[in-house]
Motif scaffolding. Structure first.
Motif, PDB file in Angstrom:
ATOM      1  N   GLN A 429       0.827  -1.212   0.000  1.00 46.11           N
ATOM      2  CA  GLN A 429       0.000   0.000   0.000  1.00 46.11           C
ATOM      3  C   GLN A 429       0.855   1.254   0.000  1.00 46.11           C
ATOM      4  O   GLN A 429       0.563   2.217  -0.717  1.00 46.11           O
ATOM      5  CB  GLN A 429      -0.932  -0.013   1.209  1.00 46.11           C
ATOM      6  CG  GLN A 429      -2.032  -1.050   1.129  1.00 46.11           C
ATOM      7  CD  GLN A 429      -2.816  -1.173   2.425  1.00 46.11           C
ATOM      8  OE1 GLN A 429      -2.611  -0.390   3.350  1.00 46.11           O
ATOM      9  NE2 GLN A 429      -3.689  -2.154   2.504  1.00 46.11           N
ATOM     10  N   ASP A 430       1.911   1.251   0.802  1.00 44.86           N
ATOM     11  CA  ASP A 430       2.801   2.415   0.853  1.00 44.86           C
ATOM     12  C   ASP A 430       3.549   2.579  -0.462  1.00 44.86           C
ATOM     13  O   ASP A 430       3.728   3.701  -0.954  1.00 44.86           O
ATOM     14  CB  ASP A 430       3.805   2.257   2.000  1.00 44.86           C
ATOM     15  CG  ASP A 430       3.134   2.298   3.363  1.00 44.86           C
ATOM     16  OD1 ASP A 430       1.987   2.780   3.436  1.00 44.86           O
ATOM     17  OD2 ASP A 430       3.758   1.840   4.344  1.00 44.86           O
ATOM     18  N   ARG A 431       3.976   1.471  -1.041  1.00 42.00           N
ATOM     19  CA  ARG A 431       4.745   1.532  -2.279  1.00 42.00           C
ATOM     20  C   ARG A 431       3.893   2.028  -3.448  1.00 42.00           C
ATOM     21  O   ARG A 431       4.362   2.795  -4.284  1.00 42.00           O
ATOM     22  CB  ARG A 431       5.300   0.144  -2.602  1.00 42.00           C
ATOM     23  CG  ARG A 431       6.173   0.094  -3.867  1.00 42.00           C
ATOM     24  CD  ARG A 431       6.422  -1.328  -4.318  1.00 42.00           C
ATOM     25  NE  ARG A 431       7.103  -2.082  -3.281  1.00 42.00           N
ATOM     26  CZ  ARG A 431       6.742  -3.301  -2.889  1.00 42.00           C
ATOM     27  NH1 ARG A 431       5.686  -3.884  -3.419  1.00 42.00           N
ATOM     28  NH2 ARG A 431       7.421  -3.926  -1.952  1.00 42.00           N
ATOM     29  N   TYR A 432       2.641   1.594  -3.496  1.00 38.36           N
ATOM     30  CA  TYR A 432       1.785   1.922  -4.635  1.00 38.36           C
ATOM     31  C   TYR A 432       0.780   3.027  -4.320  1.00 38.36           C
ATOM     32  O   TYR A 432      -0.238   3.154  -4.993  1.00 38.36           O
ATOM     33  CB  TYR A 432       1.029   0.670  -5.100  1.00 38.36           C
ATOM     34  CG  TYR A 432       1.907  -0.528  -5.348  1.00 38.36           C
ATOM     35  CD1 TYR A 432       3.084  -0.421  -6.086  1.00 38.36           C
ATOM     36  CD2 TYR A 432       1.566  -1.788  -4.838  1.00 38.36           C
ATOM     37  CE1 TYR A 432       3.892  -1.525  -6.314  1.00 38.36           C
ATOM     38  CE2 TYR A 432       2.365  -2.895  -5.062  1.00 38.36           C
ATOM     39  CZ  TYR A 432       3.526  -2.767  -5.795  1.00 38.36           C
ATOM     40  OH  TYR A 432       4.319  -3.864  -6.021  1.00 38.36           O
ATOM     41  N   ALA A 433       1.039   3.813  -3.300  1.00 37.03           N
ATOM     42  CA  ALA A 433       0.087   4.848  -2.875  1.00 37.03           C
ATOM     43  C   ALA A 433      -0.272   5.803  -4.002  1.00 37.03           C
ATOM     44  O   ALA A 433      -1.413   6.271  -4.100  1.00 37.03           O
ATOM     45  CB  ALA A 433       0.656   5.626  -1.686  1.00 37.03           C
ATOM     46  N   SER A 434       0.677   6.092  -4.867  1.00 43.73           N
ATOM     47  CA  SER A 434       0.422   7.039  -5.953  1.00 43.73           C
ATOM     48  C   SER A 434      -0.054   6.363  -7.239  1.00 43.73           C
ATOM     49  O   SER A 434      -0.375   7.042  -8.212  1.00 43.73           O
ATOM     50  CB  SER A 434       1.705   7.835  -6.263  1.00 43.73           C
ATOM     51  OG  SER A 434       2.750   6.965  -6.666  1.00 43.73           O
ATOM     52  N   ASN A 435      -0.126   5.025  -7.232  1.00 44.09           N
ATOM     53  CA  ASN A 435      -0.514   4.296  -8.445  1.00 44.09           C
ATOM     54  C   ASN A 435      -1.936   3.758  -8.415  1.00 44.09           C
ATOM     55  O   ASN A 435      -2.481   3.377  -9.448  1.00 44.09           O
ATOM     56  CB  ASN A 435       0.449   3.124  -8.688  1.00 44.09           C
ATOM     57  CG  ASN A 435       1.890   3.580  -8.865  1.00 44.09           C
ATOM     58  OD1 ASN A 435       2.617   3.682  -7.888  1.00 44.09           O
ATOM     59  ND2 ASN A 435       2.295   3.882 -10.083  1.00 44.09           N
ATOM     60  N   GLY A 436      -2.514   3.685  -7.232  1.00 43.73           N
ATOM     61  CA  GLY A 436      -3.876   3.162  -7.135  1.00 43.73           C
ATOM     62  C   GLY A 436      -3.964   1.651  -7.079  1.00 43.73           C
ATOM     63  O   GLY A 436      -5.053   1.091  -7.227  1.00 43.73           O
ATOM     64  N   PHE A 437      -2.833   0.944  -6.852  1.00 39.18           N
ATOM     65  CA  PHE A 437      -2.855  -0.506  -6.737  1.00 39.18           C
ATOM     66  C   PHE A 437      -3.100  -0.894  -5.286  1.00 39.18           C
ATOM     67  O   PHE A 437      -2.696  -0.193  -4.357  1.00 39.18           O
ATOM     68  CB  PHE A 437      -1.527  -1.134  -7.201  1.00 39.18           C
ATOM     69  CG  PHE A 437      -1.142  -0.769  -8.609  1.00 39.18           C
ATOM     70  CD1 PHE A 437      -2.076  -0.753  -9.621  1.00 39.18           C
ATOM     71  CD2 PHE A 437       0.166  -0.443  -8.922  1.00 39.18           C
ATOM     72  CE1 PHE A 437      -1.726  -0.418 -10.910  1.00 39.18           C
ATOM     73  CE2 PHE A 437       0.534  -0.108 -10.207  1.00 39.18           C
ATOM     74  CZ  PHE A 437      -0.419  -0.088 -11.215  1.00 39.18           C
ATOM     75  N   TYR A 438      -3.740  -2.035  -5.098  1.00 37.75           N
ATOM     76  CA  TYR A 438      -3.974  -2.546  -3.753  1.00 37.75           C
ATOM     77  C   TYR A 438      -2.969  -3.635  -3.378  1.00 37.75           C
ATOM     78  O   TYR A 438      -2.657  -3.834  -2.217  1.00 37.75           O
ATOM     79  CB  TYR A 438      -5.391  -3.126  -3.633  1.00 37.75           C
ATOM     80  CG  TYR A 438      -6.486  -2.099  -3.769  1.00 37.75           C
ATOM     81  CD1 TYR A 438      -6.919  -1.369  -2.664  1.00 37.75           C
ATOM     82  CD2 TYR A 438      -7.101  -1.867  -4.991  1.00 37.75           C
ATOM     83  CE1 TYR A 438      -7.926  -0.422  -2.784  1.00 37.75           C
ATOM     84  CE2 TYR A 438      -8.108  -0.926  -5.120  1.00 37.75           C
ATOM     85  CZ  TYR A 438      -8.523  -0.208  -4.013  1.00 37.75           C
ATOM     86  OH  TYR A 438      -9.516   0.720  -4.145  1.00 37.75           O
TER      87      TYR A 438
END
Length: 512
Positions: A429-438
């Motif tokens: 979640q932290d890694r993809y916070a700006s991508n919208g991935f879960y």
């Protein structure tokens, strides 16, 4: 005199506001039996039958229905109206035309409810998405719902729209005329803890399968358990939801909306606050699995939204039924097209499947297997390559030894495993916070290049695996996604050769 009141209908899983207009032309010389009511605006059979329920409810509640000719218009007229949820709204509109209700107050509320012949108000489907829609639209100042639907309506409407439960027609009339009351309040914290009692500490042995399911839960990956009957494949799958992270508020509302539309919520359980586990029988039809019908409704894959879909005895499912899974597994949504239009149902689920290694189930000569090579080939050919390509982890569930069967289970509990899974999901979640991935399973090809970089030896290892196992481009990307999850479970920012090797091993367990 024309009376107006709001209501709503559900098409697919989406709510649409409906305005009920009632016009009565009084003819005092006509008796109640000679009076008539006409309902227009694309009503289905259940809506048309409401006139008989309403007249009986009036008589048994001591109310006098309009004498003469009454026309009920459900606007917009080009939107199909289904179900008995309009009963109470039509009844109040009819009473409004006779001067028994305040028309101004009536025009500011929305009403849902099916009427019984005795004047009681029965629960209806789809209240949750309707309440959420009305609260967002800000068209009405209050929502009247059946007593049994009050909790789910209040949870969906929040503090934006006051919800008033009613159990009889008389109560609804009094509430409209009174113009005030105490709205029903509910919060997610009040919901019962419905955590499943299935725990991994009850499973004997099967360390490889337990590890594979932990990786699947940590990254949202699909899995396939292969082994003889009685080795614990179903037992393992049933414990998978217990190690998944708790549902977020958004996930709870998404999943509950589907269950509300299907009429699967109750007064005791107004929200799906635990991840669903759906296990349809192998005789299910494609419409039952993905949704459909004349008036399309969600299927099993939508009921498994944000949870687990377990398909036991995978080769026993009809091939055409399995093939319809391919698009939802990729997109997380299923589209059902009909002449009247297209319906989109959410379907972001984890697939966990189980199968025997051969028709007899034993798989090995040592275990008594007598299946011929051609019989095994025909059995395994029931599963198409494209479907298997979409399953990330394949693991052999072996027969337990005598010692393993006799000793007590000594594995980790679901709570311990879940803690590791939640840590890995938090990293994602932290890694993809700006991508919208879960989760890692949702990574796009572009994101793979950014987040799944390999060392030189890792690239060489993967190249050898591609050549040796004839892997497709999709299999290549899924190996990288699983390797990324293995690294996250280990708390590593980089994918090491060890993580990649473990991921490749889950492709080596393909049915052969």
């Amino acid at each position: 005199m024309v009376a107006k009141v709001y209501s709503a209908t559900v098409i697919g899983v989406d709510a649409h506001t409906v305005e009920i207009e009632v016009n009565s032309t009084a003819v005092s010389t006509l008796s109640i039996k000679e009076s008539s009511i006409s309902i227009v605006g694309l009503p289905d059979t259940a809506v048309k039958e409401s006139r008989d329920r309403i007249y009986s409810a009036f008589i048994n509640s001591g109310k006098i229905p309009p004498r003469g000719f009454t026309v009920v218009n459900l606007a917009p007229a080009d939107l199909k109206k289904e179900g008995a949820a309009f009963d109470l709204g039509i009844a109040l509109g009819m009473l409004g035309t006779t001067g028994n209700l305040d028309l101004e107050r009536l025009g500011r509320i929305a009403v849902l409810g099916e009427l019984g012949l005795d004047g009681s108000v029965r629960p209806v489907r789809g209240v949750l998405p309707i309440a959420a829609k009305l609260a967002a639209a800000n068209q009405v100042s209050a929502l009247l719902v059946p007593q049994a639907n009050a909790r789910e309506a209040a949870l969906a409407a929040g503090t934006t729209l006051p919800v008033f439960p009613v159990s009889t027609l008389e109560e609804a009339i009094e509430l409209v005329n009174r113009g005030h009351g105490t709205p029903f309040r509910a919060s997610l914290q009040q919901l019962k803890d419905c955590t499943r009692i299935h725990d991994f500490d009850e499973v004997k042995g099967q360390l490889a399968a337990r590890r594979a399911l932990e990786i699947a839960a940590a990254g949202g990956h699909n899995s396939l358990l292969i082994g003889p009957p009685g080795t614990g494949k179903s037992m393992l799958a049933m414990r998978l939801p217990g190690i998944l992270p708790p549902m977020t508020l958004e996930e709870t509302l998404e999943t509950s909306r589907i269950y509300s539309v299907m009429g699967m919520l109750s007064e005791d359980r107004p929200m799906m606050n635990v991840r669903p586990f759906r296990s349809p029988h192998h005789t299910i039809s494609d419409a039952g699995l993905i949704g459909g019908g004349r008036d399309p409704k969600p299927g099993e894959i939508s009921l498994a939204h944000n949870g687990v879909l377990f398909l036991d005895e995978l080769p026993e499912f009809r091939r055409n039924v399995l093939e319809v899974l391919r698009q939802p597994l990729e997109d997380g949504i299923v589209t059902v097209s009909r002449a009247a239009g297209s319906y989109n149902f959410p379907a972001r689920f984890m697939l966990c499947a189980a199968m025997n290694p051969c028709p007899c189930g034993r798989g090995e000569v040592e275990l008594g297997c007598k299946c011929k090579v051609e019989e095994k080939r025909r059995y395994l050919k029931k599963l198409s390559g494209p479907l298997l390509d979409r399953i990330d982890l394949r693991v052999q569930v072996r027969q337990l030894t005598e010692q393993e069967l006799l000793k007590a289970p000594d594995g980790e509990s679901s709570a311990v495993i879940r803690e590791r899974v939640c840590r890995a999901r938090k990293i994602q979640q932290d890694r993809y916070a700006s991508n919208g991935f879960y989760s890692n399973s949702q990574l796009t090809p572009k994101a793979l290049q950014q987040y799944c970089a390999l060392s030189a030896t890792g690239e060489k290892l993967l190249k050898e695996a591609i050549n040796r196992f004839k892997l497709s481009p999709r299999a290549y990307t899924r190996i990288l996604k699983v390797a990324r999850t293995v690294a996250d479970l280990a708390g590593s920012t980089m994918i090491s050769d060890e993580h990649l090797f473990e991921s490749i091993n889950y492709r080596k367990s393909d049915p052969e």
